[in-house]
Design an enzyme around this catalytic site. Structure first.
Site, PDB file in Angstrom:
ATOM      1  N   TYR A 156      23.693  -9.171  23.177  1.00 26.48           N
ATOM      2  CA  TYR A 156      22.643  -8.560  24.004  1.00 26.48           C
ATOM      3  C   TYR A 156      22.732  -9.050  25.457  1.00 26.48           C
ATOM      4  O   TYR A 156      22.715  -8.251  26.403  1.00 26.48           O
ATOM      5  CB  TYR A 156      21.272  -8.882  23.413  1.00 26.48           C
ATOM      6  CG  TYR A 156      20.129  -8.355  24.262  1.00 26.48           C
ATOM      7  CD1 TYR A 156      19.786  -7.009  24.238  1.00 26.48           C
ATOM      8  CD2 TYR A 156      19.410  -9.214  25.105  1.00 26.48           C
ATOM      9  CE1 TYR A 156      18.754  -6.528  25.037  1.00 26.48           C
ATOM     10  CE2 TYR A 156      18.373  -8.735  25.892  1.00 26.48           C
ATOM     11  CZ  TYR A 156      18.052  -7.396  25.854  1.00 26.48           C
ATOM     12  OH  TYR A 156      17.032  -6.914  26.647  1.00 26.48           O
ATOM     13  N   LYS A 160      23.572  -6.854  28.898  1.00 25.27           N
ATOM     14  CA  LYS A 160      22.690  -6.731  30.056  1.00 25.27           C
ATOM     15  C   LYS A 160      23.367  -7.267  31.322  1.00 25.27           C
ATOM     16  O   LYS A 160      23.094  -6.804  32.430  1.00 25.27           O
ATOM     17  CB  LYS A 160      21.362  -7.441  29.789  1.00 25.27           C
ATOM     18  CG  LYS A 160      20.526  -6.747  28.699  1.00 25.27           C
ATOM     19  CD  LYS A 160      20.171  -5.309  29.072  1.00 25.27           C
ATOM     20  CE  LYS A 160      19.286  -4.627  28.045  1.00 25.27           C
ATOM     21  NZ  LYS A 160      18.908  -3.256  28.419  1.00 25.27           N
TER      22      LYS A 160
HETATM   23  N1  LIG Z   1      10.760  -6.617  25.498  1.00 29.45           N
HETATM   24  C1  LIG Z   1      11.357  -7.489  26.295  1.00 29.45           C
HETATM   25  O1  LIG Z   1      11.026  -8.673  26.326  1.00 29.45           O
HETATM   26  C2  LIG Z   1      12.474  -7.045  27.216  1.00 29.45           C
HETATM   27  C3  LIG Z   1      12.886  -7.912  28.220  1.00 29.45           C
HETATM   28  C4  LIG Z   1      13.906  -7.524  29.084  1.00 29.45           C
HETATM   29  C5  LIG Z   1      14.487  -6.281  28.941  1.00 29.45           C
HETATM   30  N2  LIG Z   1      14.076  -5.451  27.949  1.00 29.45           N
HETATM   31  C6  LIG Z   1      14.702  -4.144  27.863  1.00 29.45           C
HETATM   32  O2  LIG Z   1      13.697  -3.165  28.017  1.00 29.45           O
HETATM   33  C7  LIG Z   1      14.053  -2.008  27.272  1.00 29.45           C
HETATM   34  C8  LIG Z   1      12.946  -1.673  26.295  1.00 29.45           C
HETATM   35  O3  LIG Z   1      12.710  -2.793  25.487  1.00 29.45           O
HETATM   36  P1  LIG Z   1      11.657  -2.821  24.286  1.00 29.45           P
HETATM   37  O4  LIG Z   1      11.212  -4.203  24.148  1.00 29.45           O
HETATM   38  O5  LIG Z   1      10.665  -1.728  24.453  1.00 29.45           O
HETATM   39  O6  LIG Z   1      12.698  -2.562  23.110  1.00 29.45           O
HETATM   40  P2  LIG Z   1      12.703  -1.628  21.864  1.00 29.45           P
HETATM   41  O7  LIG Z   1      13.892  -2.037  21.076  1.00 29.45           O
HETATM   42  O8  LIG Z   1      11.396  -1.613  21.178  1.00 29.45           O
HETATM   43  O9  LIG Z   1      12.896  -0.202  22.543  1.00 29.45           O
HETATM   44  C9  LIG Z   1      14.095   0.360  22.824  1.00 29.45           C
HETATM   45  C10 LIG Z   1      13.966   1.852  22.615  1.00 29.45           C
HETATM   46  O10 LIG Z   1      15.283   2.390  22.651  1.00 29.45           O
HETATM   47  C11 LIG Z   1      15.440   3.278  21.560  1.00 29.45           C
HETATM   48  N3  LIG Z   1      16.841   3.379  21.168  1.00 29.45           N
HETATM   49  C12 LIG Z   1      17.581   2.468  20.489  1.00 29.45           C
HETATM   50  N4  LIG Z   1      18.816   2.942  20.289  1.00 29.45           N
HETATM   51  C13 LIG Z   1      18.861   4.162  20.869  1.00 29.45           C
HETATM   52  C14 LIG Z   1      19.862   5.142  21.002  1.00 29.45           C
HETATM   53  N5  LIG Z   1      21.094   4.963  20.492  1.00 29.45           N
HETATM   54  N6  LIG Z   1      19.582   6.282  21.663  1.00 29.45           N
HETATM   55  C15 LIG Z   1      18.335   6.481  22.185  1.00 29.45           C
HETATM   56  N7  LIG Z   1      17.341   5.596  22.079  1.00 29.45           N
HETATM   57  C16 LIG Z   1      17.604   4.448  21.428  1.00 29.45           C
HETATM   58  C17 LIG Z   1      14.580   2.688  20.453  1.00 29.45           C
HETATM   59  O11 LIG Z   1      14.272   3.656  19.464  1.00 29.45           O
HETATM   60  C18 LIG Z   1      13.370   2.206  21.236  1.00 29.45           C
HETATM   61  O12 LIG Z   1      12.393   3.224  21.370  1.00 29.45           O
HETATM   62  C19 LIG Z   1      15.387  -2.323  26.621  1.00 29.45           C
HETATM   63  O13 LIG Z   1      16.424  -1.893  27.468  1.00 29.45           O
HETATM   64  C20 LIG Z   1      15.376  -3.838  26.555  1.00 29.45           C
HETATM   65  O14 LIG Z   1      16.667  -4.365  26.480  1.00 29.45           O
HETATM   66  C21 LIG Z   1      13.078  -5.809  27.081  1.00 29.45           C
END
Ligand SMILES: NC(=O)c1ccc[n+]([C@@H]2O[C@H](COP(=O)([O-])OP(=O)(O)OC[C@H]3O[C@@H](n4cnc5c(N)ncnc54)[C@H](O)[C@@H]3O)[C@@H](O)[C@H]2O)c1
Length: 252
Positions: A156, A160
């Site tokens: 992961y 990123k």
């Molecule tokens: N939550 C955190 O702490 C955090 C921190 C930094 C970055 N992020 C980033 O923010 C974004 C959202 O994170 P989140 O916590 O809501 O994560 P999450 O995993 O709940 O959401 C990711 C979304 O992407 C969708 N997804 C996964 N594979 C897919 C595919 N092949 N095609 C289309 N959609 C797909 C999932 O169904 C989900 O709705 C991500 O890019 C994550 O890496 C999250």
């Protein structure tokens, strides 16, 4: 006038979590939003419509070129253009923490496929529609884990890190077409997927909170101002940049 009045924005991975918050915020600023996800994005669209916004839901796997092409065609036929793309879809919440030498080959490959290739695939499908109008905003979702070197999720974190690099290089390739490419790097956020998936602990959240200048947990709503700004004309001369949104844990 709303900041994104008459604009059309696609948000990948917006059925739930932070992506859903992005879609709702862009719609609240007047954008017509394509709520795209591998899951059914219907509930996000219902929420947007209930708030008098405009949105359509499209089931789209960002690793599938045919699905991406269908999403772009539907967007252009329903809304006529594409002004902004938020590359939010990623594998994150469902990833369990493990030592790098214990990551199965298939899991490593799928994380790269969704988190890096997915951003590349959707961006290259969208850019021709921006280029023809000489206007566009692409916002990639990175993570502070790539800046911190967070352990126990090497695939992961590596993915990123690639987004940080991709943002800079892509920005240089499309700048002449007046397309801006930027990234947001959120710190740890309390998101639907994380809470429901159970791949979190109070200790992890507390360590993050303690490292911040603003000592509290981050919610999806803390991220949306940056997404709206970078998707708008207010950011017309900003490109190739990464904005860290983490309550001051990393002064970037
Ligand atoms: N939550 C955190 O702490 C955090 C921190 C930094 C970055 N992020 C980033 O923010 C974004 C959202 O994170 P989140 O916590 O809501 O994560 P999450 O995993 O709940 O959401 C990711 C979304 O992407 C969708 N997804 C996964 N594979 C897919 C595919 N092949 N095609 C289309 N959609 C797909 C999932 O169904 C989900 O709705 C991500 O890019 C994550 O890496 C999250």
């Amino acid at each position: 006038m709303a900041r994104l009045e008459n604009d059309v924005a696609i948000v990948t991975g917006s059925a739930r979590g932070i992506g859903a918050a992005y879609a709702k915020a862009l719609a609240a600023e007047g954008a017509k939003v394509v709520v795209a996800d591998i899951l059914d994005p219907g509930s996000t669209v219902e929420e947007i419509k209930a708030a008098d916004g405009t949105a359509i839901s499209i089931v789209c796997d960002v690793t599938d070129n045919a699905a991406i092409d269908a999403m772009i065609s539907q967007t252009v036929s329903e809304f006529g253009k594409i002004d902004a793309l938020v590359n939010n879809a990623a594998l994150f919440a469902e990833i369990s923490h493990k030592k790098f030498e214990d990551i199965p080959d298939g899991e490593w490959a799928r994380v790269m496929q969704v988190n890096i290739e997915g951003v590349w695939r959707v961006s290259k499908a969208v850019v021709p529609h921006m280029r023809v109008r000489q206007y566009g905003k692409i916002v990639n979702v990175a993570s502070t884990t790539a800046l911190k070197g967070t352990p126990m999720m090497l695939h992961y974190v590596s993915s990123k890190g690639a987004i940080l690099a991709m943002t800079k290089a892509m920005a240089r390739e499309v700048g002449e077409d007046n397309i801006c490419v930027n990234a947001i790097a959120p710190g740890l956020v309390v998101s639907d997927g994380l809470v429901e998936g159970g791949n979190w602990s109070d200790e992890w959240f507390d360590n993050n909170t303690n490292s911040r200048a603003i000592k509290r947990r981050a919610m999806p709503e803390d991220m949306v101002g940056t997404i709206v700004f970078l998707s708008s004309r207010e950011a017309n001369f900003i490109t190739g940049q990464t904005m860290v949104v983490d309550g001051g844990s990393i002064p970037h």
